[in-house]
Design a protein around this motif. Structure first.
Motif, PDB file in Angstrom:
ATOM      1  N   THR A  31       0.818  -1.220   0.000  1.00  0.00           N
ATOM      2  CA  THR A  31       0.000   0.000   0.000  1.00  0.00           C
ATOM      3  C   THR A  31       0.848   1.266   0.000  1.00  0.00           C
ATOM      4  N   PHE A  32       2.148   1.134   0.309  1.00  0.00           N
ATOM      5  CA  PHE A  32       2.996   2.328   0.297  1.00  0.00           C
ATOM      6  C   PHE A  32       3.051   2.959  -1.093  1.00  0.00           C
ATOM      7  N   ILE A  33       2.971   2.121  -2.159  1.00  0.00           N
ATOM      8  CA  ILE A  33       3.088   2.654  -3.516  1.00  0.00           C
ATOM      9  C   ILE A  33       1.882   3.511  -3.875  1.00  0.00           C
ATOM     10  N   PHE A  34       0.725   3.220  -3.279  1.00  0.00           N
ATOM     11  CA  PHE A  34      -0.462   4.031  -3.543  1.00  0.00           C
ATOM     12  C   PHE A  34      -0.368   5.375  -2.817  1.00  0.00           C
ATOM     13  N   GLY A  35       0.201   5.365  -1.600  1.00  0.00           N
ATOM     14  CA  GLY A  35       0.435   6.627  -0.901  1.00  0.00           C
ATOM     15  C   GLY A  35       1.464   7.466  -1.636  1.00  0.00           C
TER      16      GLY A  35
END
Length: 468
Positions: free
Chosen positions: A442-446
């Protein structure tokens, strides 16, 4: 017969010639003692026994001849004559049709080595509509469609722009000019010449076009992301199957052509073919994308320095595939989303963009955030402080910059950093080991949402400066 001068004649259209040739072949078969009359297992009609079937790919055969050598049937039969009994006419129809499909530009696709995909419709054998489930889907959302979708939404009809986008995806499958009905059948097969003498049909599927469209609708609704340019940033795009495979399992290689940039390539063709079969069967049968792709992409996005020229391609495919799993329907920032990985991803984008906007246009280089990308995703809290210290000279440079655009962007970024770090402090114990655990996907979406936000602000500020 009826010769009327020297001219070009199509054998395919010359029915009289075909009838004469068939009569000639039947006459030969009747005189051949090695071709007894049998009942064909497929047609159920009386026919001459087909002793030797046509080769399908070069010299390789899908069905072994009755007098075949042992290597052509061992593993499937103990004797060659245990194979299905086919008549000459039936065998000719099967093999000539398969050869026709393999030679058609709209019915055939090469996978690599000796593997081929063929696909056709019962209403459109030649696939003149050029429908393909393999190509990248880039829906052309014209202004009229967007206005109609917005108007329908205001009338509380339940239709949204996203719904209209997905409809366009399904229409693009038929290329805007379908030559088959929803009751038509769609067929797809994967053929592979596994040796000089043997062809294997690795996959075959028959389903109705209406079912196929429903499966495509579901696939494109799940696995999409947004364009990155000014004109395409609000449009949904679904990557092709080939792009997903390369992003998941390809390594960046220098191109032999010096004029082209480096690209992604899977080192083993056999592995690429097996993964293609894996993903195309999931698409056709309406299943979720295989778990091995999501795992591979989740790993790849943690190793940015492995992709110099192809990072944006890997990132886009990862966002498109992991989007459904994480439920990130929009590319905009979720301001109230307190997921740890998401917040650290936002910080990573802020650190990266702060350094980038401090560069002069002709002196762009790899940022500290990019260099420490992997260690940051493994130990985010420790490396957050490390990168922040490394950014000190860039902050001083931006604060004193003569460019009002850079100063305004710097102020916006520092405000965002303060906001995100405050959210981390309020929701997590900064001193605990838990805060420093490796980040999940989910870090890549942030990261992407924050990066897009800064880019949007940069467009607005530059436009305002031009207007002034």
């Amino acid at each position: 017969v009826d010769y009327d001068g020297l001219r070009n004649v199509s054998v395919s259209d010359n029915l009289d010639l075909q009838k004469c040739y068939r009569s000639f072949v039947e006459f030969q078969n009747e005189r051949d003692p090695n071709r007894p009359k049998i009942i064909c297992n497929l047609s159920g009609k009386s026919d001459f026994l087909c002793v030797k079937h046509q080769p399908l790919i070069v010299n390789a055969r899908l069905l072994p001849q009755i007098t075949a050598k042992a290597e052509n049937y061992k593993g499937r039969f103990s004797k060659a004559d245990q194979n299905i009994v086919l008549g000459v006419e039936t065998s000719q129809k099967i093999h000539l049709m398969a050869k026709y499909l393999l030679s058609g530009k709209n019915t055939h696709s090469w996978l690599g080595e000796n593997a081929q995909v063929i696909a056709w419709f019962s209403d459109d054998i030649r696939n003149e509509s050029e429908a393909s489930i393999e190509r990248s889907i880039q829906p052309d959302i014209v202004e009229e469609i967007m206005q109609r979708a917005v108007a329908d939404t205001k009338d509380e009809s339940g239709l949204s722009i996203a719904d209209e986008t997905t409809k366009e995806i399904v229409r693009s499958f038929a290329n805007g000019n379908p030559k088959f009905s929803n009751d038509a059948k769609y067929y797809v097969a994967i053929l592979d010449s596994i040796s000089k003498g043997r062809v294997m049909m690795k996959y075959f599927k028959e389903l109705s076009v209406s079912r196929l469209k429903a499966n495509l609708y579901s696939w494109h609704e799940k696995y999409h992301w947004y364009g990155s340019g000014k004109e395409t940033r609000n449009k949904k795009y679904t990557p092709s199957l080939k792009r997903i495979i390369l992003a998941a399992y390809g390594t960046e290689r220098e191109n032999d052509n010096l004029q082209k940039k480096a690209g992604l390539k899977v080192s083993k063709e056999a592995f690429y073919i097996s993964q293609y079969q894996n993903i195309i069967t999931a698409l056709i049968e309406g299943r979720d994308i295989p778990a091995n792709f999501t795992k591979a992409l989740a790993i790849n996005i943690r190793n940015r320095m492995h992709y110099d020229e192809t990072w944006n391609e890997v990132k886009f495919c990862a966002l498109a595939v992991l989007n459904h799993r994480g439920g990130f329907e929009s590319a905009m920032i979720k301001r109230d989303y307190t997921d740890r990985s998401y917040l650290f991803g936002r910080l990573l984008a802020l650190f990266e963009q702060m350094e980038i906007i401090s560069y002069e246009e002709d002196k762009v280089r790899t940022t500290h955030a990019q260099k420490l990308w992997t260690t940051y995703t493994n130990n985010p809290a420790v490396n957050m402080l490390r990168i922040r210290k490394l950014l000190t000279p860039y902050e001083i440079k931006l604060a004193k910059s003569e460019s009002p655009i850079k100063r305004e962007l710097y102020r916006g970024i520092t405000e965002e950093i303060t906001m995100v770090t405050t959210m981390l402090n309020e929701n997590y114990d900064i001193r605990s080991r838990e805060i420093n655990r490796p980040l999940d996907y989910t870090f890549i979406f942030g990261y992407e949402a924050q990066r897009r936000s800064i880019q949007s602000k940069k467009y607005r500020v530059e436009k305002q400066a031009e207007e002034k």
